[in-house]
Design a protein around this motif. Sequence first.
Motif, PDB file in Angstrom:
ATOM      1  N   MET A   1       0.851  -1.181   0.000  1.00 45.94           N
ATOM      2  CA  MET A   1       0.000   0.000   0.000  1.00 45.94           C
ATOM      3  C   MET A   1       0.889   1.234   0.000  1.00 45.94           C
ATOM      4  N   SER A   2       0.505   2.226  -0.773  1.00 43.07           N
ATOM      5  CA  SER A   2       1.292   3.449  -0.901  1.00 43.07           C
ATOM      6  C   SER A   2       0.574   4.619  -0.246  1.00 43.07           C
ATOM      7  N   TYR A   3       1.285   5.314   0.612  1.00 44.85           N
ATOM      8  CA  TYR A   3       0.762   6.494   1.297  1.00 44.85           C
ATOM      9  C   TYR A   3       1.386   7.742   0.682  1.00 44.85           C
ATOM     10  N   ALA A   4       0.665   8.838   0.730  1.00 44.38           N
ATOM     11  CA  ALA A   4       1.195  10.130   0.291  1.00 44.38           C
ATOM     12  C   ALA A   4       1.526  10.963   1.516  1.00 44.38           C
ATOM     13  N   LEU A   5       2.668  11.610   1.472  1.00 38.65           N
ATOM     14  CA  LEU A   5       3.044  12.588   2.489  1.00 38.65           C
ATOM     15  C   LEU A   5       2.978  13.948   1.814  1.00 38.65           C
ATOM     16  N   SER A   6       2.220  14.862   2.399  1.00 41.19           N
ATOM     17  CA  SER A   6       1.995  16.176   1.812  1.00 41.19           C
ATOM     18  C   SER A   6       2.024  17.246   2.890  1.00 41.19           C
ATOM     19  N   VAL A   7       2.220  18.483   2.452  1.00 40.21           N
ATOM     20  CA  VAL A   7       2.008  19.644   3.315  1.00 40.21           C
ATOM     21  C   VAL A   7       0.626  20.172   2.957  1.00 40.21           C
ATOM     22  N   GLU A   8      -0.216  20.353   3.967  1.00 40.05           N
ATOM     23  CA  GLU A   8      -1.524  20.964   3.729  1.00 40.05           C
ATOM     24  C   GLU A   8      -1.440  22.430   4.144  1.00 40.05           C
ATOM     25  N   ILE A   9      -1.964  23.286   3.280  1.00 37.68           N
ATOM     26  CA  ILE A   9      -1.951  24.728   3.507  1.00 37.68           C
ATOM     27  C   ILE A   9      -3.370  25.176   3.859  1.00 37.68           C
ATOM     28  N   PHE A  10      -3.493  25.904   4.953  1.00 32.55           N
ATOM     29  CA  PHE A  10      -4.774  26.445   5.413  1.00 32.55           C
ATOM     30  C   PHE A  10      -4.696  27.961   5.410  1.00 32.55           C
ATOM     31  N   GLY A  11      -5.680  28.610   4.815  1.00 36.10           N
ATOM     32  CA  GLY A  11      -5.736  30.073   4.807  1.00 36.10           C
ATOM     33  C   GLY A  11      -4.860  30.668   3.726  1.00 36.10           C
ATOM     34  N   ALA A  12      -5.208  31.892   3.326  1.00 36.20           N
ATOM     35  CA  ALA A  12      -4.526  32.552   2.219  1.00 36.20           C
ATOM     36  C   ALA A  12      -3.122  33.040   2.572  1.00 36.20           C
ATOM     37  N   GLY A  13      -2.898  33.394   3.842  1.00 35.26           N
ATOM     38  CA  GLY A  13      -1.579  33.861   4.257  1.00 35.26           C
ATOM     39  C   GLY A  13      -1.149  35.136   3.564  1.00 35.26           C
ATOM     40  N   LEU A  14      -2.053  36.078   3.450  1.00 30.94           N
ATOM     41  CA  LEU A  14      -1.773  37.295   2.684  1.00 30.94           C
ATOM     42  C   LEU A  14      -0.911  38.320   3.418  1.00 30.94           C
ATOM     43  N   THR A  15      -0.835  38.213   4.741  1.00 30.22           N
ATOM     44  CA  THR A  15      -0.036  39.174   5.508  1.00 30.22           C
ATOM     45  C   THR A  15       0.864  38.427   6.495  1.00 30.22           C
ATOM     46  N   PRO A  16       1.985  39.030   6.867  1.00 29.19           N
ATOM     47  CA  PRO A  16       2.856  38.406   7.869  1.00 29.19           C
ATOM     48  C   PRO A  16       2.160  38.213   9.220  1.00 29.19           C
ATOM     49  N   GLU A  17       1.171  39.071   9.499  1.00 33.55           N
ATOM     50  CA  GLU A  17       0.444  38.969  10.765  1.00 33.55           C
ATOM     51  C   GLU A  17      -0.514  37.773  10.772  1.00 33.55           C
ATOM     52  N   GLU A  18      -0.931  37.338   9.592  1.00 33.61           N
ATOM     53  CA  GLU A  18      -1.841  36.192   9.472  1.00 33.61           C
ATOM     54  C   GLU A  18      -1.323  35.233   8.407  1.00 33.61           C
ATOM     55  N   PRO A  19      -0.218  34.532   8.734  1.00 30.69           N
ATOM     56  CA  PRO A  19       0.336  33.602   7.748  1.00 30.69           C
ATOM     57  C   PRO A  19      -0.568  32.377   7.587  1.00 30.69           C
ATOM     58  N   SER A  20      -0.398  31.693   6.471  1.00 33.25           N
ATOM     59  CA  SER A  20      -1.099  30.419   6.279  1.00 33.25           C
ATOM     60  C   SER A  20      -0.654  29.445   7.363  1.00 33.25           C
ATOM     61  N   HIS A  21      -1.563  28.571   7.739  1.00 29.82           N
ATOM     62  CA  HIS A  21      -1.218  27.489   8.661  1.00 29.82           C
ATOM     63  C   HIS A  21      -0.771  26.296   7.826  1.00 29.82           C
ATOM     64  N   TRP A  22       0.295  25.645   8.249  1.00 27.50           N
ATOM     65  CA  TRP A  22       0.808  24.472   7.554  1.00 27.50           C
ATOM     66  C   TRP A  22       0.741  23.261   8.465  1.00 27.50           C
ATOM     67  N   GLY A  23       0.427  22.124   7.885  1.00 32.87           N
ATOM     68  CA  GLY A  23       0.457  20.854   8.594  1.00 32.87           C
ATOM     69  C   GLY A  23       0.922  19.767   7.647  1.00 32.87           C
ATOM     70  N   LEU A  24       1.391  18.667   8.191  1.00 32.88           N
ATOM     71  CA  LEU A  24       1.771  17.509   7.382  1.00 32.88           C
ATOM     72  C   LEU A  24       0.625  16.523   7.367  1.00 32.88           C
ATOM     73  N   VAL A  25       0.372  15.934   6.208  1.00 35.56           N
ATOM     74  CA  VAL A  25      -0.728  14.985   6.039  1.00 35.56           C
ATOM     75  C   VAL A  25      -0.175  13.687   5.471  1.00 35.56           C
ATOM     76  N   ILE A  26      -0.648  12.587   6.044  1.00 33.08           N
ATOM     77  CA  ILE A  26      -0.373  11.269   5.489  1.00 33.08           C
ATOM     78  C   ILE A  26      -1.724  10.653   5.157  1.00 33.08           C
ATOM     79  N   ASN A  27      -1.899  10.278   3.887  1.00 38.01           N
ATOM     80  CA  ASN A  27      -3.166   9.658   3.478  1.00 38.01           C
ATOM     81  C   ASN A  27      -2.915   8.684   2.342  1.00 38.01           C
ATOM     82  N   ILE A  28      -3.964   7.976   1.960  1.00 42.35           N
ATOM     83  CA  ILE A  28      -3.925   7.072   0.815  1.00 42.35           C
ATOM     84  C   ILE A  28      -4.745   7.724  -0.290  1.00 42.35           C
ATOM     85  N   PRO A  29      -4.070   8.303  -1.289  1.00 39.96           N
ATOM     86  CA  PRO A  29      -4.810   8.943  -2.380  1.00 39.96           C
ATOM     87  C   PRO A  29      -5.668   7.931  -3.128  1.00 39.96           C
TER      88      PRO A  29
END
Length: 148
Positions: A1-29
């Motif tokens: 079985m093959s899993y994908a490791l990805s960075v998930e990006i949350f939010g637009a991150g348009l300003t330094p005061e409100e950067p995008s949130h990043w997380g790592l995701v492991i799933n089976i596409p």
Amino acid sequence: MSYALSVEIFGAGLTPEEPSHWGLVINIPPSQIGDLLHVRTLDPMRGFFQFEPRFGTKLVTQQAYGLCALSRLSDQQRRQAAQIITAEKAPTDGKRNCQDWIFSALLSLEIEELVPAGTSGFWKVMIGKPAEYIKTAMGANWVDLRSL
């Protein structure tokens, strides 16, 4: 079985005061369910974060922008990657945030050859950049979660 490791990006991150949130995701596409491994803010004024795994979570949420594919993992590699990510210390110095934590985790994963060489360097450059900039930089390795 093959899993994908990805960075998930949350939010637009348009300003330094409100950067995008990043997380790592492991799933089976192509499943839209996966394990989100990230740090969440405990005290925004002091910059304290805590590691928070979310197992079996929906990848498509109101704040989700996209997935940035990093690598494919075997079951053994998935377990090894999860251990490395879990061991990465959450920022508590008031200077680092979730994006810095992702960079550190990717550096550790790169040392163990679980992501391609150069992955951590690429993400270090992406720190503070808006989600649309990252989308363009990722090219074909971007999955737009807003259109799903």
